[in-house]
Motif scaffolding. Structure first.
Motif, PDB file in Angstrom:
ATOM      1  N   GLU A  30       0.821  -1.219   0.000  1.00  0.00           N
ATOM      2  CA  GLU A  30       0.000   0.000   0.000  1.00  0.00           C
ATOM      3  C   GLU A  30       0.858   1.273   0.000  1.00  0.00           C
ATOM      4  N   SER A  31       1.950   1.252   0.785  1.00  0.00           N
ATOM      5  CA  SER A  31       2.707   2.503   0.944  1.00  0.00           C
ATOM      6  C   SER A  31       3.804   2.661  -0.104  1.00  0.00           C
ATOM      7  N   GLU A  32       4.273   1.545  -0.711  1.00  0.00           N
ATOM      8  CA  GLU A  32       5.402   1.684  -1.639  1.00  0.00           C
ATOM      9  C   GLU A  32       5.164   1.018  -3.001  1.00  0.00           C
ATOM     10  N   ILE A  33       4.766  -0.246  -2.992  1.00  0.00           N
ATOM     11  CA  ILE A  33       4.750  -0.993  -4.257  1.00  0.00           C
ATOM     12  C   ILE A  33       3.705  -0.433  -5.232  1.00  0.00           C
ATOM     13  N   LEU A  34       2.456  -0.326  -4.807  1.00  0.00           N
ATOM     14  CA  LEU A  34       1.429   0.184  -5.722  1.00  0.00           C
ATOM     15  C   LEU A  34       1.659   1.665  -6.063  1.00  0.00           C
ATOM     16  N   PRO A  35       2.045   2.523  -5.096  1.00  0.00           N
ATOM     17  CA  PRO A  35       2.380   3.897  -5.489  1.00  0.00           C
ATOM     18  C   PRO A  35       3.505   3.959  -6.529  1.00  0.00           C
ATOM     19  N   LEU A  36       4.509   3.093  -6.397  1.00  0.00           N
ATOM     20  CA  LEU A  36       5.600   3.094  -7.381  1.00  0.00           C
ATOM     21  C   LEU A  36       5.093   2.667  -8.764  1.00  0.00           C
ATOM     22  N   ILE A  37       4.213   1.674  -8.764  1.00  0.00           N
ATOM     23  CA  ILE A  37       3.650   1.210 -10.045  1.00  0.00           C
ATOM     24  C   ILE A  37       2.845   2.347 -10.690  1.00  0.00           C
ATOM     25  N   ILE A  38       2.013   3.015  -9.886  1.00  0.00           N
ATOM     26  CA  ILE A  38       1.188   4.115 -10.411  1.00  0.00           C
ATOM     27  C   ILE A  38       2.092   5.244 -10.924  1.00  0.00           C
ATOM     28  N   TYR A  39       3.124   5.566 -10.153  1.00  0.00           N
ATOM     29  CA  TYR A  39       4.042   6.650 -10.538  1.00  0.00           C
ATOM     30  C   TYR A  39       4.672   6.339 -11.901  1.00  0.00           C
ATOM     31  N   GLU A  40       5.129   5.100 -12.065  1.00  0.00           N
ATOM     32  CA  GLU A  40       5.761   4.712 -13.333  1.00  0.00           C
ATOM     33  C   GLU A  40       4.784   4.784 -14.500  1.00  0.00           C
ATOM     34  N   LYS A  41       3.542   4.407 -14.253  1.00  0.00           N
ATOM     35  CA  LYS A  41       2.517   4.463 -15.308  1.00  0.00           C
ATOM     36  C   LYS A  41       2.302   5.904 -15.744  1.00  0.00           C
ATOM     37  N   VAL A  42       2.156   6.780 -14.752  1.00  0.00           N
ATOM     38  CA  VAL A  42       1.916   8.197 -15.064  1.00  0.00           C
ATOM     39  C   VAL A  42       3.116   8.748 -15.839  1.00  0.00           C
ATOM     40  N   ARG A  43       4.312   8.427 -15.369  1.00  0.00           N
ATOM     41  CA  ARG A  43       5.544   8.921 -16.010  1.00  0.00           C
ATOM     42  C   ARG A  43       5.631   8.470 -17.464  1.00  0.00           C
ATOM     43  N   ALA A  44       5.213   7.195 -17.703  1.00  0.00           N
ATOM     44  CA  ALA A  44       5.323   6.641 -19.053  1.00  0.00           C
ATOM     45  C   ALA A  44       4.081   6.940 -19.908  1.00  0.00           C
ATOM     46  N   GLY A  45       3.110   7.632 -19.321  1.00  0.00           N
ATOM     47  CA  GLY A  45       1.879   7.942 -20.050  1.00  0.00           C
ATOM     48  C   GLY A  45       1.049   6.700 -20.349  1.00  0.00           C
ATOM     49  N   ARG A  46       1.129   5.693 -19.475  1.00  0.00           N
ATOM     50  CA  ARG A  46       0.346   4.470 -19.673  1.00  0.00           C
ATOM     51  C   ARG A  46      -0.780   4.405 -18.654  1.00  0.00           C
ATOM     52  N   LYS A  47      -1.869   3.726 -19.041  1.00  0.00           N
ATOM     53  CA  LYS A  47      -3.006   3.724 -18.120  1.00  0.00           C
ATOM     54  C   LYS A  47      -3.490   2.333 -17.727  1.00  0.00           C
ATOM     55  N   VAL A  48      -2.816   1.288 -18.222  1.00  0.00           N
ATOM     56  CA  VAL A  48      -3.254  -0.067 -17.874  1.00  0.00           C
ATOM     57  C   VAL A  48      -2.390  -0.617 -16.738  1.00  0.00           C
ATOM     58  N   ILE A  49      -3.036  -1.075 -15.678  1.00  0.00           N
ATOM     59  CA  ILE A  49      -2.313  -1.723 -14.568  1.00  0.00           C
ATOM     60  C   ILE A  49      -2.826  -3.147 -14.470  1.00  0.00           C
ATOM     61  N   ARG A  50      -1.896  -4.111 -14.516  1.00  0.00           N
ATOM     62  CA  ARG A  50      -2.310  -5.516 -14.510  1.00  0.00           C
ATOM     63  C   ARG A  50      -1.711  -6.264 -13.311  1.00  0.00           C
ATOM     64  N   VAL A  51      -2.593  -6.933 -12.581  1.00  0.00           N
ATOM     65  CA  VAL A  51      -2.175  -7.673 -11.381  1.00  0.00           C
ATOM     66  C   VAL A  51      -2.638  -9.124 -11.533  1.00  0.00           C
ATOM     67  N   TRP A  52      -1.823 -10.059 -11.043  1.00  0.00           N
ATOM     68  CA  TRP A  52      -2.206 -11.474 -11.071  1.00  0.00           C
ATOM     69  C   TRP A  52      -2.075 -12.052  -9.661  1.00  0.00           C
ATOM     70  N   SER A  53      -3.196 -12.550  -9.124  1.00  0.00           N
ATOM     71  CA  SER A  53      -3.160 -13.282  -7.869  1.00  0.00           C
ATOM     72  C   SER A  53      -3.189 -14.767  -8.252  1.00  0.00           C
ATOM     73  N   ALA A  54      -2.024 -15.396  -8.214  1.00  0.00           N
ATOM     74  CA  ALA A  54      -1.882 -16.787  -8.687  1.00  0.00           C
ATOM     75  C   ALA A  54      -2.122 -17.730  -7.506  1.00  0.00           C
ATOM     76  N   GLY A  55      -3.150 -18.571  -7.616  1.00  0.00           N
ATOM     77  CA  GLY A  55      -3.561 -19.382  -6.464  1.00  0.00           C
ATOM     78  C   GLY A  55      -4.394 -18.487  -5.555  1.00  0.00           C
ATOM     79  N   SER A  56      -5.435 -17.893  -6.151  1.00  0.00           N
ATOM     80  CA  SER A  56      -6.178 -16.817  -5.471  1.00  0.00           C
ATOM     81  C   SER A  56      -7.163 -17.338  -4.441  1.00  0.00           C
ATOM     82  N   SER A  57      -7.406 -18.657  -4.411  1.00  0.00           N
ATOM     83  CA  SER A  57      -8.382 -19.242  -3.498  1.00  0.00           C
ATOM     84  C   SER A  57      -9.714 -18.492  -3.619  1.00  0.00           C
TER      85      SER A  57
END
Ligand SMILES: C[S@@+](CC[C@H](N)C(=O)[O-])C[C@H]1O[C@@H](n2cnc3c(N)ncnc32)[C@H](O)[C@@H]1O
Length: 240
Positions: A50-77
């Protein structure tokens, strides 16, 4: 299963292994609770996401002008992990949420768990770990159950998939595969870890369970983000 995964033959050998290896009790306990999962399971991991990983992902998307964020919960139960990530992402994006296309993919081999995940309805006991603020914003409660809000559920896609099936999708920014690999042999784990590495975007993050460790070629490939919380990154400098 665990005895075979360790390459041991006899029950007695395993008992000996158990008494000599401190972490093995935790692994055994995880294995006895096959489909068990929780919202915000392992709180410090979710705090860092919450405090680092997702903010970093969002920051990189904004910087690169991209708007798709993809997450995979493998073995999601039954979907608690995927929904936790969905709520955090929804919250972090605030008013910018509608500018992004978020896809959170949960996969599992267990039909019953997938049904629960798709329904997005949990009993009161199951939602205890969800921080109060998130509960208020992203759950509709009645006296016995809580339903995840449509805006969070709409990011989710739960499908039946065996992790050993050939991988068709990729380009993930974040992959979580927690408390799943303990069931597999070292060779299988090594293969899966490389599949996850390949399925990530450059700069993407990989999260393992607290009792799991990187093994095989993936050890050289991933860069550690937090060894303590088992978070790794596919960086540009990662061995090709
Ligand atoms: C203990 S749960 C972990 C759930 C969640 N990742 C967590 O950490 O809370 C393990 C899940 O892995 C799933 N699983 C086991 N073998 C699998 C396989 N070969 N392919 C996909 N899912 C698998 C099980 O059905 C189960 O739902």
């Amino acid at each position: 299963v665990r005895i075979r995964a360790l390459g041991l033959e006899l029950y007695r050998e395993y008992m000996d292994y158990l008494s000599r290896n401190k972490g093995e009790y935790d692994i055994l306990l995880e294995m006895l609770t096959i489909n068990v999962t929780q919202f915000w399971r392992d709180l410090p991991v979710f705090k860092l996401i919450e405090s680092e990983i997702l903010p970093l992902i969002i920051y990189e998307k904004v910087r690169a002008g991209r708007k798709v964020i993809r997450v995979w919960s493998a073995g999601s139960s039954s979907g608690e992990e995927a929904h936790s990530i969905g709520m955090i992402l929804r919250d972090l994006l605030g008013e910018e949420f509608s500018k992004f296309i978020i896809s959170i993919h949960g996969t599992d081999i267990d039909d019953d768990s997938l049904l629960v995940a798709k329904r997005g309805v949990y009993n009161i006991k199951q939602i205890e770990n969800i921080p109060q603020d998130y509960r208020r914003k992203y759950l509709t409660m009645d006296s016995e159950s809580a339903r995840v809000s449509d805006e969070v559920r709409n990011m989710m896609k739960f499908t039946k998939r065996d992790l050993f099936q050939p991988q068709k999708t990729g380009h993930y920014d974040l992959i979580l595969c927690r408390n799943v690999m303990i069931y597999f042999t070292k060779e299988q784990q090594a293969t899966l870890l490389m599949n996850f590495f390949d399925a990530l975007n450059n700069g993407g993050y990989f999260v393992m369970g607290k009792t799991e460790t990187l093994i095989g070629p993936a050890r050289e490939k991933f860069t550690s983000y937090s060894d303590l919380e088992r978070i790794y990154q596919k960086t540009k400098g990662s061995a090709a």
